[in-house]
Motif scaffolding. Structure first.
Motif, PDB file in Angstrom:
ATOM      1  N   ARG A  27       0.545  -2.696 -11.462  1.00  0.00           N
ATOM      2  CA  ARG A  27      -0.605  -3.075 -10.602  1.00  0.00           C
ATOM      3  C   ARG A  27      -0.178  -3.184  -9.142  1.00  0.00           C
ATOM      4  O   ARG A  27      -0.927  -2.823  -8.244  1.00  0.00           O
ATOM      5  N   PHE A  28       1.051  -3.689  -8.945  1.00  0.00           N
ATOM      6  CA  PHE A  28       1.537  -3.792  -7.563  1.00  0.00           C
ATOM      7  C   PHE A  28       1.701  -2.395  -6.956  1.00  0.00           C
ATOM      8  O   PHE A  28       1.274  -2.137  -5.823  1.00  0.00           O
ATOM      9  N   ILE A  29       2.284  -1.473  -7.744  1.00  0.00           N
ATOM     10  CA  ILE A  29       2.470  -0.093  -7.241  1.00  0.00           C
ATOM     11  C   ILE A  29       1.095   0.541  -6.969  1.00  0.00           C
ATOM     12  O   ILE A  29       0.902   1.215  -5.950  1.00  0.00           O
ATOM     13  N   ALA A  30       0.136   0.277  -7.864  1.00  0.00           N
ATOM     14  CA  ALA A  30      -1.215   0.830  -7.686  1.00  0.00           C
ATOM     15  C   ALA A  30      -1.833   0.305  -6.390  1.00  0.00           C
ATOM     16  O   ALA A  30      -2.423   1.062  -5.609  1.00  0.00           O
ATOM     17  N   TRP A  31      -1.649  -0.996  -6.152  1.00  0.00           N
ATOM     18  CA  TRP A  31      -2.188  -1.609  -4.922  1.00  0.00           C
ATOM     19  C   TRP A  31      -1.512  -1.005  -3.690  1.00  0.00           C
ATOM     20  O   TRP A  31      -2.177  -0.627  -2.716  1.00  0.00           O
ATOM     21  N   ALA A  32      -0.178  -0.850  -3.778  1.00  0.00           N
ATOM     22  CA  ALA A  32       0.566  -0.329  -2.626  1.00  0.00           C
ATOM     23  C   ALA A  32       0.159   1.106  -2.307  1.00  0.00           C
ATOM     24  O   ALA A  32       0.190   1.523  -1.150  1.00  0.00           O
ATOM     25  N   ARG A  33      -0.240   1.863  -3.330  1.00  0.00           N
ATOM     26  CA  ARG A  33      -0.599   3.278  -3.109  1.00  0.00           C
ATOM     27  C   ARG A  33      -2.092   3.462  -2.847  1.00  0.00           C
ATOM     28  O   ARG A  33      -2.531   4.579  -2.587  1.00  0.00           O
ATOM     29  N   SER A  34      -2.859   2.383  -2.950  1.00  0.00           N
ATOM     30  CA  SER A  34      -4.305   2.515  -2.734  1.00  0.00           C
ATOM     31  C   SER A  34      -4.618   2.540  -1.249  1.00  0.00           C
ATOM     32  O   SER A  34      -3.858   2.006  -0.431  1.00  0.00           O
ATOM     33  N   SER A  35      -5.714   3.160  -0.937  1.00  0.00           N
ATOM     34  CA  SER A  35      -6.183   3.106   0.447  1.00  0.00           C
ATOM     35  C   SER A  35      -7.650   2.693   0.392  1.00  0.00           C
ATOM     36  O   SER A  35      -8.229   2.625  -0.700  1.00  0.00           O
ATOM     37  N   ARG A  36      -8.238   2.424   1.555  1.00  0.00           N
ATOM     38  CA  ARG A  36      -9.646   2.024   1.563  1.00  0.00           C
ATOM     39  C   ARG A  36     -10.521   3.095   0.928  1.00  0.00           C
ATOM     40  O   ARG A  36     -11.462   2.822   0.222  1.00  0.00           O
ATOM     41  N   LYS A  37     -10.110   4.361   1.164  1.00  0.00           N
ATOM     42  CA  LYS A  37     -10.920   5.486   0.666  1.00  0.00           C
ATOM     43  C   LYS A  37     -10.701   5.728  -0.823  1.00  0.00           C
ATOM     44  O   LYS A  37     -11.588   6.175  -1.518  1.00  0.00           O
ATOM     45  N   SER A  38      -9.452   5.499  -1.307  1.00  0.00           N
ATOM     46  CA  SER A  38      -9.217   5.751  -2.736  1.00  0.00           C
ATOM     47  C   SER A  38      -8.342   4.660  -3.333  1.00  0.00           C
ATOM     48  O   SER A  38      -7.131   4.655  -3.145  1.00  0.00           O
ATOM     49  N   ALA A  39      -9.012   3.728  -4.026  1.00  0.00           N
ATOM     50  CA  ALA A  39      -8.296   2.630  -4.672  1.00  0.00           C
ATOM     51  C   ALA A  39      -7.892   3.062  -6.077  1.00  0.00           C
ATOM     52  O   ALA A  39      -8.634   3.779  -6.747  1.00  0.00           O
ATOM     53  N   ILE A  40      -6.694   2.649  -6.496  1.00  0.00           N
ATOM     54  CA  ILE A  40      -6.263   2.926  -7.878  1.00  0.00           C
ATOM     55  C   ILE A  40      -6.665   1.709  -8.706  1.00  0.00           C
ATOM     56  O   ILE A  40      -6.221   0.592  -8.454  1.00  0.00           O
ATOM     57  N   SER A  41      -7.529   1.910  -9.682  1.00  0.00           N
ATOM     58  CA  SER A  41      -8.099   0.790 -10.432  1.00  0.00           C
ATOM     59  C   SER A  41      -7.137   0.256 -11.496  1.00  0.00           C
ATOM     60  O   SER A  41      -6.179   0.919 -11.887  1.00  0.00           O
ATOM     61  N   ALA A  42      -7.451  -0.972 -11.981  1.00  0.00           N
ATOM     62  CA  ALA A  42      -6.668  -1.564 -13.076  1.00  0.00           C
ATOM     63  C   ALA A  42      -6.793  -0.695 -14.326  1.00  0.00           C
ATOM     64  O   ALA A  42      -5.872  -0.619 -15.138  1.00  0.00           O
ATOM     65  N   ASN A  43      -7.935  -0.003 -14.470  1.00  0.00           N
ATOM     66  CA  ASN A  43      -8.119   0.899 -15.613  1.00  0.00           C
ATOM     67  C   ASN A  43      -7.075   1.996 -15.596  1.00  0.00           C
ATOM     68  O   ASN A  43      -6.594   2.428 -16.632  1.00  0.00           O
ATOM     69  N   ARG A  44      -6.765   2.489 -14.388  1.00  0.00           N
ATOM     70  CA  ARG A  44      -5.790   3.576 -14.266  1.00  0.00           C
ATOM     71  C   ARG A  44      -4.413   3.094 -14.744  1.00  0.00           C
ATOM     72  O   ARG A  44      -3.665   3.848 -15.355  1.00  0.00           O
ATOM     73  N   VAL A  45      -4.094   1.799 -14.452  1.00  0.00           N
ATOM     74  CA  VAL A  45      -2.820   1.228 -14.919  1.00  0.00           C
ATOM     75  C   VAL A  45      -2.800   1.240 -16.454  1.00  0.00           C
ATOM     76  O   VAL A  45      -1.825   1.669 -17.079  1.00  0.00           O
ATOM     77  N   ALA A  46      -3.914   0.783 -17.059  1.00  0.00           N
ATOM     78  CA  ALA A  46      -3.986   0.747 -18.533  1.00  0.00           C
ATOM     79  C   ALA A  46      -3.870   2.168 -19.107  1.00  0.00           C
ATOM     80  O   ALA A  46      -3.165   2.392 -20.094  1.00  0.00           O
TER      81      ALA A  46
END
Ligand SMILES: Nc1ncnc2c1ncn2[C@@H]1O[C@H](COP(=O)(O)OP(=O)(O)OP(=O)(O)O)[C@@H](O)[C@H]1O
Length: 240
Positions: free
Chosen positions: A90-109
């Motif tokens: 989740r931390f990596i997903a947050w770090a790689r997210s941007s305002r335009k494209s967020a990586i969701s918790a679903n993507r982690v699962a």
């Protein structure tokens, strides 16, 4: 034949006084093995495709976009042992997210499911086996849901059982994405039995299929020893 997902055209990289390349190659859906002696330039090429090294010349495009995100497992992948698997991803997903494209918790699962680690989601990374940590590394490479996935020596240091599991996972990823995998293990290359790119001193020595590589030394069947024999002959022939 599948259409090109990633196109490298005359890519060059300056390394001190040495210029790596030029490399021209296209990656399509499926697995391509990247082969070369130590120092041949495999990591340099991979780092250049993912954007962590700047080419001194040429162009790289992914799906026609020169700034697309590429999934990457670095050679020295490590994750903090005290952190739980889901929290790390989740931390990596947050770090790689941007305002335009967020990586969701679903993507982690989803990434955890794909690497077959859903049952370890709440485990601390220090409590996982080496093979499982490597799969966490592959999961973080899949978070961006990229069409191109670059894996730098994903099977190194794993026992035969874990290696076979990681290879099976790479086959699965290759069903949807263009996967470039560097390895020194000829057994891995024979198992992937698909495309192969051989580098030596920053240049392409061979670009074709594993069967084609093996055939350069007169062998008919694809096997680990056959790949190794053809590779050694090719590199030694070049250096004579
Ligand atoms: N910043 C740099 N300046 C000068 N030379 C460099 C630099 N970075 C890498 N090199 C050299 O470029 C060559 C390619 O290195 P690279 O790590 O890409 O090879 P590799 O094929 O991945 O090797 P290995 O199989 O050992 O991982 C090596 O000879 C390395 O020493």
């Amino acid at each position: 034949m599948d259409k090109a997902i990633c196109a490298l055209c005359d890519v060059r990289v300056r390394l001190g006084g040495f210029e790596f390349g030029p490399i021209t190659h296209t990656l399509s859906r499926g697995v391509t093995s990247l082969l070369g002696a130590n120092g041949a330039g495999k990591t340099t090429l991979m780092q250049t495709i993912v954007g962590s090294r700047k080419p001194s010349g040429g162009s790289i495009s992914v799906g026609g976009d020169t700034k697309a995100t590429v999934g990457f497992l670095p050679q020295d992948f490590a994750a903090p042992g005290h952190v739980r698997v889901t929290d790390y991803l989740r931390f990596i997903a947050w770090a790689r997210s941007s305002r335009k494209s967020a990586i969701s918790a679903n993507r982690v699962a989803e990434a955890l499911e794909r690497v077959n680690l859903a049952d370890k989601a709440h485990e601390r990374i220090a409590h996982l086996s080496g093979g499982m940590v490597r799969r966490v590394g592959i999961a973080q490479a899949l978070l961006t849901n990229s069409d191109v996935v670059i894996l730098d020596e994903p099977t190194v240091g794993l026992d035969p059982i874990n290696r076979a599991e990681v290879r099976a996972l790479i086959h699965e990823i290759g069903a949807d994405s263009a996967v470039l995998v560097s390895t020194h293990l000829s057994e891995d290359i024979a198992d992937f039995n698909a495309g192969v790119l051989v580098l030596d001193e920053g240049r392409v020595l061979f670009d074709g299929t594993v069967a084609g590589l093996v055939a350069t030394s007169g062998a008919q069947a694809v096997s680990g020893p056959g790949v190794e024999h053809a590779f050694v002959e090719l590199v030694q022939g070049q250096r004579k």
